[in-house]
Design a protein around this motif. Structure first.
Motif, PDB file in Angstrom:
ATOM      1  N   LEU A  24       0.840  -1.192   0.000  1.00 34.11           N
ATOM      2  CA  LEU A  24       0.000   0.000   0.000  1.00 34.11           C
ATOM      3  C   LEU A  24       0.877   1.244   0.000  1.00 34.11           C
ATOM      4  O   LEU A  24       2.018   1.213   0.468  1.00 34.11           O
ATOM      5  CB  LEU A  24      -0.893   0.005   1.239  1.00 34.11           C
ATOM      6  CG  LEU A  24      -1.950  -1.080   1.299  1.00 34.11           C
ATOM      7  CD1 LEU A  24      -2.685  -0.997   2.632  1.00 34.11           C
ATOM      8  CD2 LEU A  24      -2.924  -0.947   0.169  1.00 34.11           C
ATOM      9  N   PRO A  25       0.356   2.362  -0.523  1.00 42.70           N
ATOM     10  CA  PRO A  25       1.121   3.605  -0.423  1.00 42.70           C
ATOM     11  C   PRO A  25       1.319   3.947   1.055  1.00 42.70           C
ATOM     12  O   PRO A  25       0.404   3.837   1.847  1.00 42.70           O
ATOM     13  CB  PRO A  25       0.226   4.637  -1.104  1.00 42.70           C
ATOM     14  CG  PRO A  25      -0.741   3.854  -1.913  1.00 42.70           C
ATOM     15  CD  PRO A  25      -0.884   2.517  -1.255  1.00 42.70           C
ATOM     16  N   GLY A  26       2.503   4.355   1.408  1.00 41.12           N
ATOM     17  CA  GLY A  26       2.803   4.654   2.795  1.00 41.12           C
ATOM     18  C   GLY A  26       3.662   3.599   3.450  1.00 41.12           C
ATOM     19  O   GLY A  26       4.210   3.817   4.520  1.00 41.12           O
ATOM     20  N   ASP A  27       3.790   2.438   2.819  1.00 40.98           N
ATOM     21  CA  ASP A  27       4.709   1.419   3.318  1.00 40.98           C
ATOM     22  C   ASP A  27       6.135   1.910   3.058  1.00 40.98           C
ATOM     23  O   ASP A  27       6.431   2.470   2.008  1.00 40.98           O
ATOM     24  CB  ASP A  27       4.483   0.085   2.617  1.00 40.98           C
ATOM     25  CG  ASP A  27       3.188  -0.581   3.048  1.00 40.98           C
ATOM     26  OD1 ASP A  27       2.589  -0.126   4.027  1.00 40.98           O
ATOM     27  OD2 ASP A  27       2.787  -1.559   2.396  1.00 40.98           O
ATOM     28  N   ILE A  28       7.005   1.700   4.014  1.00 38.88           N
ATOM     29  CA  ILE A  28       8.361   2.232   3.939  1.00 38.88           C
ATOM     30  C   ILE A  28       9.290   1.162   3.357  1.00 38.88           C
ATOM     31  O   ILE A  28       9.345   0.038   3.856  1.00 38.88           O
ATOM     32  CB  ILE A  28       8.845   2.648   5.335  1.00 38.88           C
ATOM     33  CG1 ILE A  28       7.952   3.751   5.870  1.00 38.88           C
ATOM     34  CG2 ILE A  28      10.293   3.095   5.294  1.00 38.88           C
ATOM     35  CD1 ILE A  28       8.186   4.073   7.329  1.00 38.88           C
ATOM     36  N   THR A  29      10.010   1.516   2.308  1.00 40.84           N
ATOM     37  CA  THR A  29      11.001   0.631   1.717  1.00 40.84           C
ATOM     38  C   THR A  29      12.308   1.400   1.573  1.00 40.84           C
ATOM     39  O   THR A  29      12.337   2.461   0.964  1.00 40.84           O
ATOM     40  CB  THR A  29      10.552   0.115   0.337  1.00 40.84           C
ATOM     41  OG1 THR A  29       9.312  -0.570   0.486  1.00 40.84           O
ATOM     42  CG2 THR A  29      11.560  -0.833  -0.259  1.00 40.84           C
ATOM     43  N   VAL A  43       1.483   0.986   6.781  1.00 40.32           N
ATOM     44  CA  VAL A  43       0.090   1.215   6.390  1.00 40.32           C
ATOM     45  C   VAL A  43      -0.653  -0.108   6.266  1.00 40.32           C
ATOM     46  O   VAL A  43      -1.802  -0.228   6.693  1.00 40.32           O
ATOM     47  CB  VAL A  43       0.024   2.027   5.079  1.00 40.32           C
ATOM     48  CG1 VAL A  43      -1.406   2.194   4.608  1.00 40.32           C
ATOM     49  CG2 VAL A  43       0.666   3.397   5.275  1.00 40.32           C
ATOM     50  N   THR A  44       0.004  -1.112   5.718  1.00 35.86           N
ATOM     51  CA  THR A  44      -0.602  -2.431   5.607  1.00 35.86           C
ATOM     52  C   THR A  44      -0.927  -2.986   6.993  1.00 35.86           C
ATOM     53  O   THR A  44      -1.999  -3.560   7.203  1.00 35.86           O
ATOM     54  CB  THR A  44       0.331  -3.391   4.852  1.00 35.86           C
ATOM     55  OG1 THR A  44       0.640  -2.831   3.581  1.00 35.86           O
ATOM     56  CG2 THR A  44      -0.317  -4.740   4.655  1.00 35.86           C
ATOM     57  N   SER A  45      -0.026  -2.792   7.941  1.00 34.08           N
ATOM     58  CA  SER A  45      -0.257  -3.256   9.311  1.00 34.08           C
ATOM     59  C   SER A  45      -1.451  -2.548   9.942  1.00 34.08           C
ATOM     60  O   SER A  45      -2.254  -3.173  10.639  1.00 34.08           O
ATOM     61  CB  SER A  45       0.989  -3.025  10.160  1.00 34.08           C
ATOM     62  OG  SER A  45       2.078  -3.728   9.647  1.00 34.08           O
TER      63      SER A  45
END
Length: 63
Positions: free
Chosen positions: A25-30, A43-45
């Motif tokens: 999802l947008p907002g997940d940090i990579t 965001v997925t969490s």
């Protein structure tokens, strides 16, 4: 009790299918560096937590 587990299982299957279609999802940090990749699905969490909270709330009201 058995019907409740079947319903929860179906819900998890639907969530899994949706998750596999949309991926991150947008907002997940990579963070990607030379030989290192760090992925933190914040965001997925949060979305999974909200969905599970709603499921447990509804199941609690039904009981």
């Amino acid at each position: 009790m058995g019907k409740m587990f079947i319903v929860i299982g179906i819900i998890f299957v639907v969530i899994g299918l949706v998750w596999s279609l949309f991926g991150k999802l947008p907002g997940d940090i990579t963070i990607k560096k030379e030989n290192f990749t760090f992925h933190f699905p914040i965001v997925t969490s949060i979305v999974v937590s909200i969905i599970l909270s709603l499921i447990f709330y509804i199941v609690g009201k039904i009981r």
